[in-house]
Design a protein around this motif. Sequence first.
Motif, PDB file in Angstrom:
ATOM      1  N   LEU A 347     -30.780-124.714 -16.549  1.00  0.00           N
ATOM      2  CA  LEU A 347     -31.861-123.887 -16.294  1.00  0.00           C
ATOM      3  C   LEU A 347     -31.033-122.793 -17.253  1.00  0.00           C
ATOM      4  N   LYS A 348     -30.982-122.414 -18.143  1.00  0.00           N
ATOM      5  CA  LYS A 348     -30.965-121.954 -19.085  1.00  0.00           C
ATOM      6  C   LYS A 348     -32.463-121.659 -20.315  1.00  0.00           C
ATOM      7  N   PRO A 349     -32.044-120.555 -20.761  1.00  0.00           N
ATOM      8  CA  PRO A 349     -32.829-120.247 -21.809  1.00  0.00           C
ATOM      9  C   PRO A 349     -32.072-121.299 -23.981  1.00  0.00           C
ATOM     10  N   GLY A 361     -36.893-122.103 -22.375  1.00  0.00           N
ATOM     11  CA  GLY A 361     -36.405-123.006 -21.790  1.00  0.00           C
ATOM     12  C   GLY A 361     -37.079-124.103 -22.014  1.00  0.00           C
ATOM     13  N   TRP A 364     -38.686-124.246 -19.694  1.00  0.00           N
ATOM     14  CA  TRP A 364     -39.310-123.251 -18.766  1.00  0.00           C
ATOM     15  C   TRP A 364     -39.739-122.085 -19.714  1.00  0.00           C
ATOM     16  N   ILE A 366     -38.891-118.255 -19.222  1.00  0.00           N
ATOM     17  CA  ILE A 366     -37.778-117.610 -18.077  1.00  0.00           C
ATOM     18  C   ILE A 366     -37.964-116.533 -18.487  1.00  0.00           C
ATOM     19  N   ARG A 368     -37.348-112.039 -17.503  1.00  0.00           N
ATOM     20  CA  ARG A 368     -36.436-111.505 -16.670  1.00  0.00           C
ATOM     21  C   ARG A 368     -36.329-110.065 -15.904  1.00  0.00           C
ATOM     22  N   ASP A 378     -32.886-114.015 -13.587  1.00  0.00           N
ATOM     23  CA  ASP A 378     -33.819-114.850 -13.763  1.00  0.00           C
ATOM     24  C   ASP A 378     -34.672-115.732 -13.243  1.00  0.00           C
ATOM     25  N   TYR A 380     -37.043-118.886 -12.983  1.00  0.00           N
ATOM     26  CA  TYR A 380     -37.530-119.640 -13.964  1.00  0.00           C
ATOM     27  C   TYR A 380     -38.359-120.318 -13.785  1.00  0.00           C
TER      28      TYR A 380
END
Length: 579
Positions: A347-349, A361, A364, A366, A368, A378, A380
């Motif tokens: 769960l991160k870009p 991602g 994902w 994402i 913002r 953020d 997801y």
Amino acid sequence: MLSYLVSFFFLTLPSFVNLVNTQTTSLHCPILGPDFPAPQNLSASVIISNAEASHMKLLSDYASTLGNDTFFSISLFSVDEDELLFQYHHSPAVLSGHSIGVHTVDSDSIYRIGSCSKVFSVWTFLIEAGDSYFNDPITRYVPELVAAVAQSSNNTVEFDEVDNVRWDDVTLGDLASQMGGIARDVTLEDLSTDVGITELGFPVLSKSEIPDCGAVVGQSPCDREAFFKHLLLHHPNFHASATPAYSNIAFQLLAYALEKITNKTFPDMVSNDIFKPLNMTHSSYSQPADITFGVIPFNETASYWSFPMGDEAPSGAFYSSTNDLARAGRSILTNSLLSPAQTRRWLKPVTHTSNPYASVGAPWEIIRVQDPNNRITDLYTKGGDIGMYHANLILSPDHNIGLTVLVAGDPSSTTNSGVRTTLENSLIDTFLPAVEAEARQQASTHFAGTYTAASNASNSSFTITTDDSPGLGLFNITTLNGTPLQTIADSLGLGSANQTLSVRLYPTGLKTATRMSFRATLEALPQVMNRGWCQTWVELDGELYGGVGVDEFVFGFEEGGEVMWVEWSALRERLVRIG
């Protein structure tokens, strides 16, 4: 044409700070992440209940404007409650030519979810193999591409990087995160299959140039041999790892690689790793044999209910329901099938897009969302479209909640994916502020009060409150010798005569059964940020006292109970909550 390709970054975003400004004056520069611990027991929340009531009326009014043959199901769920917090289902009163499948939808009704399938495909890869493989080239696991690599060597005259993909540069991680630079699809919706296309000015092609598999309804999916025959004719879009460019076939290649790594079939892995453990009984890799729960506008062919995708299924062929998508979302947010560290990495870009409020991602999309205090949330998300079906799964890790949207209907009445977009925006606009308000209220109940030194030898004290600013606010602060913190801040050069020191506490996620860690930002307000540069992340743990960060606070509480004390770690002192 009917397409399952996702409308990428579909959400209508609110008005945000203009990031191209050279300077902005800001009240706060929050730490990225939640400003309060995630709220719990949302089903008992008056704030959420009021939001649900107002949204129910909005949805009823909106549903009345839709034409026949449009179904939708939406939901809000939380990780700590098994039942949906909110759900709404719409079935048309009149069904034109509709005689199969379910006529009145509910949370177990089955829709196709299009490219939402990609979440389950990457998830399966992470369960089976983990992201340690993400730096490996695809050629290590797909032999059909080895010959292509031999032709694309820098030392051979045959190679032309405009026309040929450097397959040994394309990693598994590139494929999972839309960074492969490769073709979007191999044959799907190739214009050469359209009757009358040459009348628009396109040249006549030879028979060998017109796909005979996987392009349109009625054609069989391409088998593996045909897939690679067509794939190797495609030109690259970009160099690998250069810029995000949406690709469906990337996930077919990722599935082939995982089958090579594990010596298992991909459909079996998805079922055994996710659907069965989570009791997702209304989800499947391919078309369900029983259509009793199926949402099928018009008929199986026109709706694309029965459109087969063969080996390209990992990119967009799956079927699921509202309840099952909520089960999946809860599992992701609670790390039930992955380790917490693996989930945090997932769960991160991976990369940005040209929209400063949209990132990518694996897989994902994402979004913002920024509030007036500069705090970023953020979301997801993963959307998907196939034929008359439009879906989305939206997760907010900051709040431990998720949203689902499932739509099926005639494009003339849904304006393609317009109904989904309207529903997504209404859900986010209604429930994200409500859940944030509930988190603030619960934080006030748990943490707000006056804290004073437990030792009679000290007169340290401060007050914690929640207000309109992000995080917990510390006020009326005195240190061990009774010196106001503002005086200490002035001596350290924090701020000027026209500024006021602000101390805000943010949860770190580090906790035990009886202790919870926070980190503080110390900001001189108002502050000017060049080009929106918010650098509190640089300053974290920047001032130490005897090896302990001056910005570290640890709250203590009875197990399952209220906060009893807080330690300002650098001061080596415990302050007791007295009210």
